[in-house]
Write a protein that holds these residues in place. Structure first.
Motif, short mmCIF file in Angstrom:
data_model
loop_
_atom_site.label_atom_id
_atom_site.label_comp_id
_atom_site.label_asym_id
_atom_site.label_seq_id
_atom_site.Cartn_x
_atom_site.Cartn_y
_atom_site.Cartn_z
N ALA A 142 -11.99 -9.45 0.53
CA ALA A 142 -11.71 -8.06 0.12
C ALA A 142 -12.46 -7.67 -1.14
CB ALA A 142 -10.20 -7.88 -0.06
N VAL A 143 -12.57 -8.57 -2.12
CA VAL A 143 -13.23 -8.18 -3.36
C VAL A 143 -14.71 -7.90 -3.13
CG1 VAL A 143 -11.63 -9.39 -4.87
CG2 VAL A 143 -13.70 -10.55 -4.08
N GLY A 156 0.82 -1.22 0.00
CA GLY A 156 0.00 0.00 0.00
C GLY A 156 0.85 1.26 0.00
N GLY A 157 1.92 1.25 0.78
CA GLY A 157 2.81 2.41 0.84
C GLY A 157 3.47 2.69 -0.50
N ALA A 208 -9.06 9.85 -1.95
CA ALA A 208 -8.88 9.34 -0.59
C ALA A 208 -8.38 7.89 -0.64
CB ALA A 208 -10.20 9.42 0.18
N VAL A 209 -8.91 7.12 -1.60
CA VAL A 209 -8.49 5.72 -1.73
C VAL A 209 -7.02 5.66 -2.15
CG1 VAL A 209 -8.86 3.58 -2.99
CG2 VAL A 209 -10.82 4.97 -2.31
N LEU A 210 -6.63 6.54 -3.05
CA LEU A 210 -5.27 6.47 -3.62
C LEU A 210 -4.21 7.03 -2.68
CD1 LEU A 210 -5.97 7.56 -7.31
CD2 LEU A 210 -5.76 5.25 -6.39
N MET A 211 -4.57 8.06 -1.89
CA MET A 211 -3.52 8.78 -1.16
C MET A 211 -3.13 8.11 0.16
SD MET A 211 -4.61 12.75 -1.87
CE MET A 211 -3.20 13.54 -1.13
N CYS A 212 -4.00 7.29 0.74
CA CYS A 212 -3.65 6.54 1.96
C CYS A 212 -3.16 7.45 3.08
CB CYS A 212 -2.57 5.52 1.71
SG CYS A 212 -3.00 4.29 0.52
N ILE A 213 -3.89 8.49 3.39
CA ILE A 213 -3.46 9.37 4.45
C ILE A 213 -4.07 8.91 5.77
CG2 ILE A 213 -3.62 11.74 5.29
CD1 ILE A 213 -3.47 12.54 2.35
N CYS A 214 -3.29 8.96 6.84
CA CYS A 214 -3.78 8.55 8.15
C CYS A 214 -5.04 9.34 8.50
CB CYS A 214 -2.75 8.83 9.23
SG CYS A 214 -1.40 7.70 9.19
N ILE A 236 -6.81 -1.83 1.85
CA ILE A 236 -7.23 -2.93 0.98
C ILE A 236 -6.17 -4.01 1.00
CG2 ILE A 236 -7.75 -3.59 -1.39
CD1 ILE A 236 -8.79 -0.72 -1.83
N ALA A 237 -4.91 -3.59 0.87
CA ALA A 237 -3.81 -4.56 0.85
C ALA A 237 -3.77 -5.33 2.16
CB ALA A 237 -2.49 -3.85 0.59
#
Lengths: 238, 336
Positions: B313-314, B227-228, B261-267, B301-302
């Motif tokens: 998950a799917v 994810g990171g 929001a999904v893509l950026m993975c911010i706390c 997600i990961a």
């Protein structure tokens, strides 16, 4: 995945946190207040690695059959766990630097916190008086201009080329970690641009009226002096 | 009695037919995706120092910020698995499952951890026999509505208390709605919990505890790195201000910020500040950013693939995404 490999992966995660904590490089990535949590996590992971290593040793002495018949949980570990070595390798091989001009050009800051109730306090005494880049931006854009007017200030930051010409004195601001960093920017007038990412101490005076007049919320400073300095240990500001 | 299957114990070893491959498939896919994404980003003119440097810094920072919370989460989870008696875990929540869901959501308000901690804790609760619907509601609610997150939102939107209220209401509503949906439609066989063991099988509790900690950490940690990596690629690859032109369209704006929001993975403790920076977007779109982020992002997600399996998950992720967006729009329409 063998227990020995699991021990190595746990150890690499512990080593990552320990190295960043010991060298002080953790400040390139997270807030200063995270240090105790990083140290505690490194110790927990180190203990886990030691136990896993001892299990691996014991399993090797007993022979492979025992491990299968006995507990055998290790086999469920997904191969993605191998990636746990990647952050440590990144730190060792790429040796990342704090976010700099590249990110400062791209980021867009949120509106600064509004003026405190009752207005801004006057800046402390001193000539020049030391202020942070983000505090300067906040005062200039949120109606604190009178507290800046006529005051010589000294600020530390790095140089970021303005794509439209000229340069900004910049500092990255983080709320949590470098992934959420945004730039605080001040347009510099009256001084030649240092190389991008060069750290400087800038002495100058607010150009009255700038910061709230253009919608971009980037105030301007008329520079008296721009001195190169070493990068501070804590490169980000709150 | 609803109880998720525990691999390792119930289904034998993972290297049996199906088990090992079932995990290897998505992992191989993720690795290839990341490889392609990284190669694509770093190829050509992008192979300049600053971009690679920023990528590395953002990647390491996401992992370093998340690791302490993940360690805390797996410690809590393993403590639940090893030391909490099964009867107590079952009694902590109302027997009525429809009622247990909102109670679990409210319980989420008390755990001031980020989303990285809540994934292993939810897994530990399920292994202890807590109904998956309640555990999943807790998983969604804990990072979204805990006091630290609400306080950060309050600070990030000065003079706009309705943003904090909207976040609380929309996040809780989404978490509870997903829990009820799971009660109605969910199947326990979709969830495959890592076989971290259970204290009830007679092994010493300390051994169960430390094995579960290491096991859970390795399960979620590798996926956290995935994810990171993805999020860091997004951070340096997207052209700046690419979203600005979409800000004025009401519905598209909501969808764009939800996707971001999904893509950026911010706390979840920091995302309010980022949401506040999207000044050109409607308040509803900003709300959607804050409601979706703690519930669905690449790193989550990961980690959910790693902890609960791909089959889970799917199904879970798209449902949560849709419900979170709907609740944001609904609350935004009423409140903002």
């Amino acid at each position: 995945m063998s227990r020995a490999l699991q021990a190595i992966l746990l150890l690499s995660a512990a080593a990552l946190l320990a190295r960043l904590a010991v060298t002080g490089e953790y400040l390139y990535y997270v807030k200063p207040s995270m240090l105790p949590a990083l140290v505690a996590s490194a110790l927990v992971l180190l203990a886990l690695a030691v136990f896993a290593g001892r299990d691996a040793w014991a399993a090797a002495e007993e022979g492979p059959d025992c491990d299968h018949a006995g507990h055998g949980h290790g086999h469920g570990t997904p191969r993605a766990a191998l990636l746990l070595a990647l952050p440590l390798l990144t730190v060792l091989l790429i040796a990342p630097a704090p976010l700099g001009a590249f990110s400062a050009q791209r980021g867009s800051p949120p509106p600064p916190a509004p003026a405190p109730a009752g207005g801004f306090e006057p800046l402390p005494a001193g000539d020049p008086v030391e202020v942070t880049v983000s505090e300067f931006v906040r005062r200039a854009t949120e109606g604190g201009g009178p507290t800046l007017a006529g005051r010589r200030v000294v600020m530390t930051g790095f140089a970021t080329p303005n794509p439209d010409g000229g340069w900004w004195l910049t500092r990255m601001v983080i709320a949590c970690c470098a992934a959420d960093a945004y730039p605080a920017r001040i347009a510099v007038r009256g001084a030649d641009a240092p190389p991008a990412d060069a750290w400087v101490a800038l002495t100058g005076t607010w150009v009255e009226g700038t910061g709230s007049d253009d919608g971009l919320l980037i105030p301007a400073v008329a520079a008296d002096a721009v001195e190169p300095i070493a990068r501070p240990a804590s490169p980000y500001q709150r | 009695m609803e109880r998720a299957a525990v691999s390792g114990h119930d289904h034998g070893h993972e290297h049996g037919p199906g088990g090992g491959l079932g995990l290897a498939g998505p992992i191989a896919l993720l690795v290839v995706l990341v490889g392609v994404a990284v190669a694509g980003t770093l190829a050509g003119d992008a192979l300049d120092g600053p971009r690679l440097g920023a990528f590395a810094t953002v990647f390491v920072s996401i992992v370093v910020q998340a690791l302490p919370f993940l360690v805390l989460g797996v410690l809590l989870s393993a403590a639940i698995v090893a030391f909490v008696p099964r009867e107590l875990a079952a009694r902590a929540l109302p027997r009525n499952r429809a009622l247990a869901v909102p109670v679990a959501g409210a319980a989420g308000m008390a755990l001031p951890g980020c989303e990285c901690a809540s994934v292993p804790v939810a897994s530990g609760l399920m292994r202890k026999g807590v109904a998956p619907a309640a555990a999943l509601t807790f998983l969604l609610a804990a990072p979204a509505v805990n006091p630290i997150v609400l306080a950060a939102t309050w600070v990030a939107f000065p003079g706009r208390p309705e943003m904090t209220l909207g976040r609380l209401v929309a996040s809780l509503a989404a978490a509870v709605a997903v829990g009820w949906l799971w009660t109605l439609l969910g199947r326990t066989e979709w969830i495959r919990l890592p076989g971290g063991g259970d204290a009830d099988d007679g092994r010493p509790r300390w051994l169960v505890f430390r094995r579960a900690v290491a096991h859970d950490f390795l399960h979620a940690g590798g996926y956290l790195v995935v994810g990171g990596l993805l999020s860091a690629v997004i951070n340096v690859a997207l052209p700046p201000h690419w979203v600005d032109s979409l800000a004025e369209q009401a519905i598209l704006g909501v969808l764009v910020l939800a996707l971001l929001a999904v893509l950026m993975c911010i706390c979840s403790e920091a995302d309010a500040f980022v949401a506040a920076s999207f000044t050109q977007f409607s308040p509803t779109a900003q709300l959607a950013f804050m409601v979706v982020g703690p519930m669905v992002d690449l790193k989550l997600i990961a980690m959910q693939v790693g902890t609960f399996g791909r089959a889970f998950a799917v199904r879970f992720v798209p449902v949560v995404l849709v419900v979170a967006i709907l609740m944001s729009v609904l609350v935004g329409w009423v409140l903002l």
